[in-house]
Design a protein around this motif. Sequence first.
Motif, PDB file in Angstrom:
ATOM      1  N   LEU A 179      21.523 -24.741  22.866  1.00 56.42           N
ATOM      2  CA  LEU A 179      20.568 -24.953  23.954  1.00 56.42           C
ATOM      3  C   LEU A 179      19.150 -25.227  23.469  1.00 56.42           C
ATOM      4  N   SER A 180      18.796 -24.766  22.264  1.00 53.42           N
ATOM      5  CA  SER A 180      17.458 -25.009  21.727  1.00 53.42           C
ATOM      6  C   SER A 180      17.494 -24.822  20.223  1.00 53.42           C
ATOM      7  N   ASP A 181      16.390 -25.188  19.568  1.00 52.20           N
ATOM      8  CA  ASP A 181      16.293 -25.014  18.121  1.00 52.20           C
ATOM      9  C   ASP A 181      15.476 -23.781  17.749  1.00 52.20           C
ATOM     10  N   LYS A 182      15.214 -22.916  18.735  1.00 50.40           N
ATOM     11  CA  LYS A 182      14.458 -21.693  18.456  1.00 50.40           C
ATOM     12  C   LYS A 182      15.311 -20.725  17.644  1.00 50.40           C
ATOM     13  N   PRO A 183      14.692 -19.959  16.727  1.00 47.63           N
ATOM     14  CA  PRO A 183      15.463 -19.012  15.908  1.00 47.63           C
ATOM     15  C   PRO A 183      16.130 -17.940  16.767  1.00 47.63           C
ATOM     16  N   ALA A 184      17.347 -17.578  16.399  1.00 51.94           N
ATOM     17  CA  ALA A 184      18.034 -16.488  17.092  1.00 51.94           C
ATOM     18  C   ALA A 184      17.335 -15.168  16.806  1.00 51.94           C
ATOM     19  N   MET A 185      17.284 -14.306  17.817  1.00 53.72           N
ATOM     20  CA  MET A 185      16.651 -13.001  17.646  1.00 53.72           C
ATOM     21  C   MET A 185      17.567 -12.063  16.878  1.00 53.72           C
ATOM     22  N   THR A 186      17.033 -11.412  15.868  1.00 51.65           N
ATOM     23  CA  THR A 186      17.779 -10.404  15.128  1.00 51.65           C
ATOM     24  C   THR A 186      17.379  -9.021  15.616  1.00 51.65           C
ATOM     25  N   TYR A 187      18.192  -8.043  15.270  1.00 58.82           N
ATOM     26  CA  TYR A 187      17.892  -6.658  15.616  1.00 58.82           C
ATOM     27  C   TYR A 187      16.578  -6.228  14.991  1.00 58.82           C
ATOM     28  N   ALA A 188      16.331  -6.678  13.743  1.00 62.12           N
ATOM     29  CA  ALA A 188      15.086  -6.337  13.052  1.00 62.12           C
ATOM     30  C   ALA A 188      13.878  -6.929  13.785  1.00 62.12           C
ATOM     31  N   TYR A 189      14.003  -8.178  14.246  1.00 66.97           N
ATOM     32  CA  TYR A 189      12.913  -8.815  14.983  1.00 66.97           C
ATOM     33  C   TYR A 189      12.651  -8.076  16.290  1.00 66.97           C
ATOM     34  N   TYR A 190      13.724  -7.669  16.959  1.00 61.89           N
ATOM     35  CA  TYR A 190      13.594  -6.920  18.206  1.00 61.89           C
ATOM     36  C   TYR A 190      12.806  -5.636  17.985  1.00 61.89           C
ATOM     37  N   HIS A 191      13.146  -4.880  16.946  1.00 65.76           N
ATOM     38  CA  HIS A 191      12.466  -3.611  16.680  1.00 65.76           C
ATOM     39  C   HIS A 191      10.993  -3.824  16.345  1.00 65.76           C
ATOM     40  N   LYS A 192      10.704  -4.897  15.638  1.00 64.54           N
ATOM     41  CA  LYS A 192       9.333  -5.127  15.183  1.00 64.54           C
ATOM     42  C   LYS A 192       8.456  -5.759  16.247  1.00 64.54           C
ATOM     43  N   ASN A 193       9.012  -6.640  17.064  1.00 63.06           N
ATOM     44  CA  ASN A 193       8.177  -7.468  17.930  1.00 63.06           C
ATOM     45  C   ASN A 193       8.431  -7.346  19.432  1.00 63.06           C
ATOM     46  N   VAL A 194       9.574  -6.796  19.839  1.00 61.53           N
ATOM     47  CA  VAL A 194       9.932  -6.830  21.259  1.00 61.53           C
ATOM     48  C   VAL A 194       9.943  -5.454  21.904  1.00 61.53           C
ATOM     49  N   LYS A 195      10.568  -4.485  21.274  1.00 62.84           N
ATOM     50  CA  LYS A 195      10.691  -3.181  21.929  1.00 62.84           C
ATOM     51  C   LYS A 195       9.318  -2.548  22.113  1.00 62.84           C
ATOM     52  N   PRO A 196       9.109  -1.794  23.204  1.00 60.18           N
ATOM     53  CA  PRO A 196       7.791  -1.209  23.486  1.00 60.18           C
ATOM     54  C   PRO A 196       7.362  -0.243  22.400  1.00 60.18           C
ATOM     55  N   LYS A 197       6.064  -0.256  22.117  1.00 64.26           N
ATOM     56  CA  LYS A 197       5.501   0.715  21.185  1.00 64.26           C
ATOM     57  C   LYS A 197       5.276   2.026  21.937  1.00 64.26           C
TER      58      LYS A 197
ATOM     59  N   PHE B 117      26.488 -17.791  32.090  1.00 59.81           N
ATOM     60  CA  PHE B 117      25.786 -17.550  30.839  1.00 59.81           C
ATOM     61  C   PHE B 117      24.296 -17.668  31.118  1.00 59.81           C
ATOM     62  N   VAL B 118      23.478 -17.180  30.188  1.00 58.45           N
ATOM     63  CA  VAL B 118      22.025 -17.137  30.384  1.00 58.45           C
ATOM     64  C   VAL B 118      21.404 -18.358  29.714  1.00 58.45           C
ATOM     65  N   PRO B 119      20.840 -19.288  30.461  1.00 59.61           N
ATOM     66  CA  PRO B 119      20.315 -20.510  29.863  1.00 59.61           C
ATOM     67  C   PRO B 119      18.893 -20.402  29.325  1.00 59.61           C
ATOM     68  N   GLU B 120      18.139 -19.385  29.764  1.00 62.71           N
ATOM     69  CA  GLU B 120      16.746 -19.240  29.345  1.00 62.71           C
ATOM     70  C   GLU B 120      16.613 -18.142  28.299  1.00 62.71           C
ATOM     71  N   HIS B 121      15.745 -18.390  27.310  1.00 58.10           N
ATOM     72  CA  HIS B 121      15.512 -17.461  26.198  1.00 58.10           C
ATOM     73  C   HIS B 121      16.763 -17.285  25.337  1.00 58.10           C
ATOM     74  N   THR B 122      17.617 -18.281  25.339  1.00 56.47           N
ATOM     75  CA  THR B 122      18.802 -18.267  24.487  1.00 56.47           C
ATOM     76  C   THR B 122      18.892 -19.607  23.753  1.00 56.47           C
ATOM     77  N   CYS B 123      19.360 -19.551  22.520  1.00 55.48           N
ATOM     78  CA  CYS B 123      19.439 -20.770  21.717  1.00 55.48           C
ATOM     79  C   CYS B 123      20.829 -21.392  21.758  1.00 55.48           C
ATOM     80  N   ALA B 124      21.832 -20.660  22.221  1.00 51.72           N
ATOM     81  CA  ALA B 124      23.188 -21.195  22.295  1.00 51.72           C
ATOM     82  C   ALA B 124      24.055 -20.225  23.088  1.00 51.72           C
ATOM     83  N   TYR B 125      25.219 -20.706  23.484  1.00 49.65           N
ATOM     84  CA  TYR B 125      26.207 -19.816  24.082  1.00 49.65           C
ATOM     85  C   TYR B 125      27.590 -20.273  23.644  1.00 49.65           C
ATOM     86  N   LEU B 126      28.555 -19.372  23.730  1.00 42.87           N
ATOM     87  CA  LEU B 126      29.953 -19.725  23.474  1.00 42.87           C
ATOM     88  C   LEU B 126      30.841 -19.014  24.469  1.00 42.87           C
ATOM     89  N   SER B 127      32.034 -19.571  24.653  1.00 42.20           N
ATOM     90  CA  SER B 127      33.044 -18.981  25.536  1.00 42.20           C
ATOM     91  C   SER B 127      34.221 -18.518  24.693  1.00 42.20           C
TER      92      SER B 127
END
Length: 260
Positions: A139-157, A104-114
């Motif tokens: 793994l952390s208390d950071k907010p989970a990324m939503t699809y809307a957040y990805y489109h607005k803040n992460v994907k390249p312009k 599983f990916v431990p960095e940039h993730t707030c939780a994981y499940l099996s």
Amino acid sequence: MDNRVMNNISYGLYILTASNGGQSGGCVINTLQQVTSSPNRVAVTVNKANFTGYMIRQSGAFNVSMIDESGEFSLFEHFGFTSGRWSNKFYKFVYKRAENGIPFVPEHTCAYLSGQVVQTVDLGTHTMFIADVTAGEVLSDKPAMTYAYYHKNVKPKPAAAAAVGEVGERWICNICGYIYEGHLPDDFVCPLCKHGAEDFSRIDENGNVTEQDKPAQKPDSGKGEQWVCNVCGYIHEGPLPEDFVCPVCDVGAENFSRVE
């Protein structure tokens, strides 16, 4: 229909990982949901062309890493732009293994499940896996990324992506923002979100997205036959010989279904 309407349905974004035969892989999905609380079960849906789905069908187990808002576009490139059939996605990549032995990916993730698969549903182009949740950790208390957040803040312009040198044609996926350089084939499929060429727009020399240069959608009759392997998701173009053997998983033609 304007496919951008689908962008207003917000999802989470996740890294789905699996292992089989000593090999591990992963892909990006946005289809995790809890389906029952007693027993605690979830469902994930995976495109049949994804090698991760093949490994889950073989092993019956998976992990889901829940990306948080610190995730960068490079994470989506790493797990979304190449196939695990041809590359080891965990080579020189930071990961941990859960109790089920799957990374599983431990960095940039707030939780994981099996998950342990209890039911498989064939959805045509995709497979739904319904699974018991067998383990998990916050793994952390950071907010989970939503699809809307990805489109607005992460994907390249588009403009920023097109400003890096002149390399001929550039096309942008209207769904996820993936940039393709060069002439766009009519049958091209986005390696990140699996949408076709009809969902791409051309980027002009000034970095603007143009509508008039969108690739025309080919009529069904022009595409020829397509057959999908029910075991690993391999796509065969053209008529399927009776003695055909899948080049990926070695099953015969009787294990292929025609793509309508």
